[in-house]
Motif scaffolding. Structure first.
Motif, PDB file in Angstrom:
ATOM      1  N   CYS A   1      24.491  70.495  29.532  1.00  0.00           N
ATOM      2  CA  CYS A   1      25.995  70.784  29.294  1.00  0.00           C
ATOM      3  C   CYS A   1      27.042  69.633  28.232  1.00  0.00           C
ATOM      4  O   CYS A   1      26.056  68.717  28.726  1.00  0.00           O
ATOM      5  CB  CYS A   1      27.056  71.552  30.044  1.00  0.00           C
ATOM      6  SG  CYS A   1      28.961  71.147  29.661  1.00  0.00           S
ATOM      7  N   LEU A   2      27.312  70.418  26.876  1.00  0.00           N
ATOM      8  CA  LEU A   2      27.553  68.743  26.688  1.00  0.00           C
ATOM      9  C   LEU A   2      28.925  68.366  27.055  1.00  0.00           C
ATOM     10  O   LEU A   2      29.719  67.643  26.189  1.00  0.00           O
ATOM     11  CB  LEU A   2      27.204  68.604  24.974  1.00  0.00           C
ATOM     12  CG  LEU A   2      25.848  68.237  25.008  1.00  0.00           C
ATOM     13  CD1 LEU A   2      26.084  68.486  23.203  1.00  0.00           C
ATOM     14  CD2 LEU A   2      25.580  67.029  25.023  1.00  0.00           C
ATOM     15  N   ALA A   3      29.372  68.984  27.594  1.00  0.00           N
ATOM     16  CA  ALA A   3      31.284  69.199  27.808  1.00  0.00           C
ATOM     17  C   ALA A   3      32.061  69.868  26.368  1.00  0.00           C
ATOM     18  O   ALA A   3      33.295  69.359  26.865  1.00  0.00           O
ATOM     19  CB  ALA A   3      31.486  67.936  28.450  1.00  0.00           C
ATOM     20  N   HIS A   4      31.700  70.708  25.776  1.00  0.00           N
ATOM     21  CA  HIS A   4      32.306  71.072  24.613  1.00  0.00           C
ATOM     22  C   HIS A   4      32.854  72.050  24.714  1.00  0.00           C
ATOM     23  O   HIS A   4      32.019  72.876  23.965  1.00  0.00           O
ATOM     24  CB  HIS A   4      31.476  70.550  23.221  1.00  0.00           C
ATOM     25  CG  HIS A   4      32.559  69.302  22.959  1.00  0.00           C
ATOM     26  ND1 HIS A   4      31.634  67.722  23.738  1.00  0.00           N
ATOM     27  CD2 HIS A   4      33.350  68.297  21.959  1.00  0.00           C
ATOM     28  CE1 HIS A   4      32.439  67.402  23.179  1.00  0.00           C
ATOM     29  NE2 HIS A   4      33.397  67.522  22.220  1.00  0.00           N
ATOM     30  N   CYS A   5      32.270  73.139  26.149  1.00  0.00           N
ATOM     31  CA  CYS A   5      31.644  74.093  26.146  1.00  0.00           C
ATOM     32  C   CYS A   5      32.810  75.111  25.649  1.00  0.00           C
ATOM     33  O   CYS A   5      32.908  76.319  25.091  1.00  0.00           O
ATOM     34  CB  CYS A   5      31.994  74.841  27.646  1.00  0.00           C
ATOM     35  SG  CYS A   5      31.803  73.434  28.746  1.00  0.00           S
TER      36      CYS A   5
ATOM     37  N   GLY B   1      31.277  74.338  31.868  1.00  0.00           N
ATOM     38  CA  GLY B   1      31.878  74.875  31.391  1.00  0.00           C
ATOM     39  C   GLY B   1      32.737  74.298  32.044  1.00  0.00           C
ATOM     40  O   GLY B   1      34.363  75.055  31.944  1.00  0.00           O
TER      41      GLY B   1
ATOM     42  N   CYS C   1      22.636  71.974  23.544  1.00  0.00           N
ATOM     43  CA  CYS C   1      22.626  72.574  24.070  1.00  0.00           C
ATOM     44  C   CYS C   1      22.715  74.165  25.089  1.00  0.00           C
ATOM     45  O   CYS C   1      22.103  74.078  24.697  1.00  0.00           O
ATOM     46  CB  CYS C   1      24.478  72.065  24.977  1.00  0.00           C
ATOM     47  SG  CYS C   1      24.695  73.038  25.959  1.00  0.00           S
TER      48      CYS C   1
ATOM     49  N   THR D   1      27.346  74.025  20.900  1.00  0.00           N
ATOM     50  CA  THR D   1      27.043  73.088  20.542  1.00  0.00           C
ATOM     51  C   THR D   1      25.683  72.302  20.432  1.00  0.00           C
ATOM     52  O   THR D   1      24.652  72.755  21.299  1.00  0.00           O
ATOM     53  CB  THR D   1      27.946  72.239  21.081  1.00  0.00           C
ATOM     54  OG1 THR D   1      26.905  71.797  22.667  1.00  0.00           O
ATOM     55  CG2 THR D   1      29.616  72.661  21.975  1.00  0.00           C
TER      56      THR D   1
ATOM     57  N   ASN E   1      22.970  74.955  28.302  1.00  0.00           N
ATOM     58  CA  ASN E   1      23.673  75.120  29.359  1.00  0.00           C
ATOM     59  C   ASN E   1      24.466  76.508  29.794  1.00  0.00           C
ATOM     60  O   ASN E   1      24.411  77.026  28.066  1.00  0.00           O
ATOM     61  CB  ASN E   1      24.152  73.774  30.215  1.00  0.00           C
ATOM     62  CG  ASN E   1      24.799  74.448  31.928  1.00  0.00           C
ATOM     63  OD1 ASN E   1      24.678  75.408  32.285  1.00  0.00           O
ATOM     64  ND2 ASN E   1      24.143  73.419  32.287  1.00  0.00           N
ATOM     65  N   ILE E   2      24.901  77.242  30.236  1.00  0.00           N
ATOM     66  CA  ILE E   2      25.514  78.614  30.492  1.00  0.00           C
ATOM     67  C   ILE E   2      26.615  78.809  29.562  1.00  0.00           C
ATOM     68  O   ILE E   2      26.046  79.649  28.613  1.00  0.00           O
ATOM     69  CB  ILE E   2      26.100  78.606  31.913  1.00  0.00           C
ATOM     70  CG1 ILE E   2      26.396  79.713  32.700  1.00  0.00           C
ATOM     71  CG2 ILE E   2      27.234  77.648  31.817  1.00  0.00           C
ATOM     72  CD1 ILE E   2      25.399  80.799  32.487  1.00  0.00           C
ATOM     73  N   SER E   3      27.518  78.119  29.249  1.00  0.00           N
ATOM     74  CA  SER E   3      28.390  78.002  28.384  1.00  0.00           C
ATOM     75  C   SER E   3      27.828  78.975  26.946  1.00  0.00           C
ATOM     76  O   SER E   3      28.301  79.450  25.548  1.00  0.00           O
ATOM     77  CB  SER E   3      29.433  77.526  27.883  1.00  0.00           C
ATOM     78  OG  SER E   3      30.473  77.594  29.561  1.00  0.00           O
ATOM     79  N   CYS E   4      26.973  77.863  26.673  1.00  0.00           N
ATOM     80  CA  CYS E   4      26.088  77.968  25.028  1.00  0.00           C
ATOM     81  C   CYS E   4      25.244  78.886  25.490  1.00  0.00           C
ATOM     82  O   CYS E   4      24.903  79.311  24.056  1.00  0.00           O
ATOM     83  CB  CYS E   4      25.749  76.428  24.770  1.00  0.00           C
ATOM     84  SG  CYS E   4      27.114  75.124  24.648  1.00  0.00           S
TER      85      CYS E   4
HETATM   86  S1  FES Z   1      27.307  74.915  28.064  1.00  0.00           S
HETATM   87 FE1  FES Z   1      27.194  73.495  25.994  1.00  0.00          FE
HETATM   88  S2  FES Z   1      28.328  72.252  25.822  1.00  0.00           S
HETATM   89 FE2  FES Z   1      28.608  72.753  28.426  1.00  0.00          FE
END
Ligand code: FES
Ligand SMILES: Cc1cc2nc3c(=O)[nH]c(=O)nc-3n(C[C@H](O)[C@H](O)[C@H](O)COP(=O)(O)O)c2cc1C
Ligand code: SF4
Lengths: 165, 427
Positions: free
Chosen positions: A132-136, B85, A91, A141, A93-96
């Motif tokens: 995003c894999l929705a395990h933020c 998120g 992943c 992840t 995306n932002i949180s990762c």
């Molecule tokens: S940003 Fe990586 S799982 Fe949501």
């Protein structure tokens, strides 16, 4: 498409898959709605959606092959090229990203000796980046085939790759 | 107090027997004794808002179904959970799938629908299997299928897997995808309640929204409403990720203070760190500065603060995070996910990505912030679906609220390449 592929005989669904197809169709009020599920099944059967598989799906869906191709290419989960035995999707995306996904990507690349979009020469690992894999909440992840792995570290990546090697 | 998360920690809570020991399937039995319209009225009184992102009142949506349309009606549960998120629906489906099924049963009875599709994101392989198993158990028990609890009310629930496309979380894109097409959003109106799946009246609701329906029945609409804030009834699951000590999913009343969620429930920041920014409702919601987070997390308060409660995916950024780079990550995401139907969105998201990537790699130019804002504003109002706006608002928000971060890049870029600015103005 290479020559070897054009000359191989057209793919066929196994008997078990054909049974599953019937179950899938029975769940929808119209045949076309089964499209995504049929493509998932086809990918499981054949590993990826080659032009030959698109033709086969067009036949069972009773739809033009161009339409199947349009659907296949719209969704990122359908592979139009062969992938390794283990498809690693990190992943980005932002949180990762906040939790050092870029560092882990570099680590994965050097550990596997390949770039994003490539497969190791032994055919074992393919490396991709995904959104995003929705395990933020447990970032960073990645996904290996159907499994999602959370709270990634370099040590964890080492352990996983050693196990799968 | 816990409602939908009540059984999350109960061992084997995904099994029918365990769920029934913990109050599962009592509310559907009660609902089947109620008139469908009475249930809709309770959901309206509960102020249950759509928890997928838009916050539209669920009961009111249900009342938009045409009364005289002879076509079948469908319930579609949105389990696409794609908003970066956001990771909450997963908890319901993993730990309490029967709660979702009970909500589906009650909603189906209330709106008189006999087929429900759960559109689940393709990556949720595990959750799809859990749901399939729960449906099989419920069928075997006579709760689903030809009859619902002995009542002459057939109901089929079908798990439909998506295949990796953020846009398919948007309800009309989702319906096209469910119909086996490319997931292109449709122009609204007609709204799905009037013309949805296969042009039939269709209600699309988020997993969490539907999972609160049993609790509306258990507590009664008024009591449920009183748990939240004005016009924002009940509770919801807040996903917290990023720079906090205890990231996770927390069920709290609507209207809980954002500061408390971050600093108390999610454990606050790491030692020695300072808060820099908070994205309050999934990646599409405009960013807040540390001065702006002392506010109730409900739909109306966030809208008043110029942001959005959205999916309540709270992303916390501390002073170790470079915000221009963070924005570039978001811009890359939206450029990747734009379906390409509308020119301003397709081209605009691409340009915003390119400019931000270049700023990060080579430094900025003095015209960059204004150009970014111009491109973003040109998308808003000129697109079929809200993705265009979702891509634009973060850009406008970051540029307006953190100009000093952009200024640093501009200073770096201008000293490195003073002669390129004139060219850059012409994009
Ligand atoms: S940003 Fe990586 S799982 Fe949501
Ligand atoms: C780009 C985009 C992505 C969306 N993704 C999701 C999603 O993943 N899950 C979801 O429930 N709603 C999502 N939505 C909102 C849906 O369009 C719709 O409002 C929602 O499913 C309705 O259910 P609710 O009223 O119960 O919230 C998205 C909207 C947009 C514009
Ligand atoms: S706004 Fe963007 S994502 Fe939405 S329909 Fe238009 S091009 Fe597609």
């Amino acid at each position: 498409m290479n020559n070897a592929e054009t000359t191989t005989s057209k793919p066929e669904f196994s008997a078990a898959a054909q049974e599953e197809l019937e179950t899938i169709f029975s769940r929808y009020p119209d045949r076309r709605s089964a499209m995504l599920m049929v493509l998932h099944l086809a990918q499981r059967e054949f590993g990826y959606i080659s032009p030959g598989v698109e033709e086969l799906v067009a036949e069972v869906m009773e739809r033009p092959v161009t339409e199947i191709h349009g659907v296949v290419t719209f969704y990122t989960m359908y592979n139009t090229k062969p992938v390794g035995k283990y498809h690693i999707q990190l992943c980005r995306n932002i949180s990762c990203w906040i939790k050092n996904a870029p560092g882990l990507l570099e680590y994965l690349k050097s550990r596997l000796g390949i770039d994003v979009g490539q497969t190791t020469s032994d055919g074992k690992f393919t490396l991709s980046e995904v959104e995003c894999l929705a395990h933020c909440e447990n970032a960073p992840t990645m996904q290996i085939n159907d499994d999602i792995i959370c709270d990634l570290t370099k040590e964890k990546i080492d352990r996983l790759i050693d196990e799968l090697k | 107090m816990k409602l939908v998360s009540k059984n999350f920690d109960v061992p084997d809570s995904h099994k029918l027997a365990v769920c029934e020991q913990n109050g599962g399937y009592t509310r559907i039995r009660k609902a089947l004794e109620m008139e469908p319209q009475t249930i809709i009225d309770e959901v309206i009184a509960a102020n249950l808002r759509g928890l997928g992102g838009a916050g539209f009142p669920a009961g009111r949506k249900w009342s938009f179904l045409p009364k005289d349309n002879p076509k079948p009606r469908y319930l579609v549960v949105n389990a696409d959970e794609g908003e970066p998120g956001t990771c909450k629906d997963k908890y319901i489906m993993t730990n309490d799938p029967h709660l979702l099924l009970e909500g589906i049963m009650i909603a189906s009875w209330a709106i008189n629908s006999h087929t429900c599709f759960i559109y689940i994101r393709g990556e949720y392989v595990k959750q799809a299997k859990i749901l399939e198993a729960a449906i099989a158990e419920a069928k075997a028990a006579g709760y689903l299928g030809d009859k619902m609890f002995g009542k002459d009310f057939p109901l089929e629930v079908v798990v439909h897997r998506g295949a990796g496309a953020y846009i398919c979380g948007e309800e009309t894109s989702l319906l096209n995808s469910l119909e086996g097409k490319r997931g292109w959003p449709r122009l609204k109106p007609p709204f799905p309640a009037v013309e949805g799946y296969l042009a039939c009246p269709t209600i699309v609701n988020n997993v969490e929204t539907i999972s609160y329906v049993p609790w509306v029945i258990e507590l009664g609409g008024e009591k449920f409403a009183s748990l939240g804030s004005e016009r924002n009834g009940g509770m919801r699951l807040y996903s917290v990720s990023g720079c906090v000590k205890k990231p996770g999913v927390y069920e709290l009343p609507l209207g809980t203070n954002l500061k408390d969620i971050i600093f108390e429930h999610a454990g606050g920041l790491f030692e020695g760190r300072r808060l820099k920014a908070v994205i309050p409702g999934g990646s599409s919601s405009p960013v807040l500065t540390p001065d702006e987070i002392d506010l109730p997390m409900d739909f109306d308060s966030l809208a008043a603060a110029g942001s959005m409660l959205g999916s309540a995916g709270i992303i916390v950024l501390d002073d170790t995070i470079n915000l221009v780079e963070a924005l570039a990550v978001l811009a890359r995401f939206y450029a990747h996910e734009s379906c390409g139907q509308c020119t301003p969105c397709r081209e605009g998201t691409g340009w915003m990505r390119k400019i931000l990537d270049r700023i990060v790699a080579e430094g900025g130019r003095s015209v960059d912030p204004a150009n970014l804002e111009r491109i973003a504003k040109n998308i808003i109002g000129n697109s079929i679906c809200p993705l265009g706006e979702a891509a634009s608002l973060p850009v406008i928000g970051f540029a307006a609220k953190f100009p000093e971060e952009f200024a640093e890049y501009v200073a770096r870029g201008e000293t490195a390449k003073p002669s390129t600015t004139a060219v850059a103005a012409v994009i």
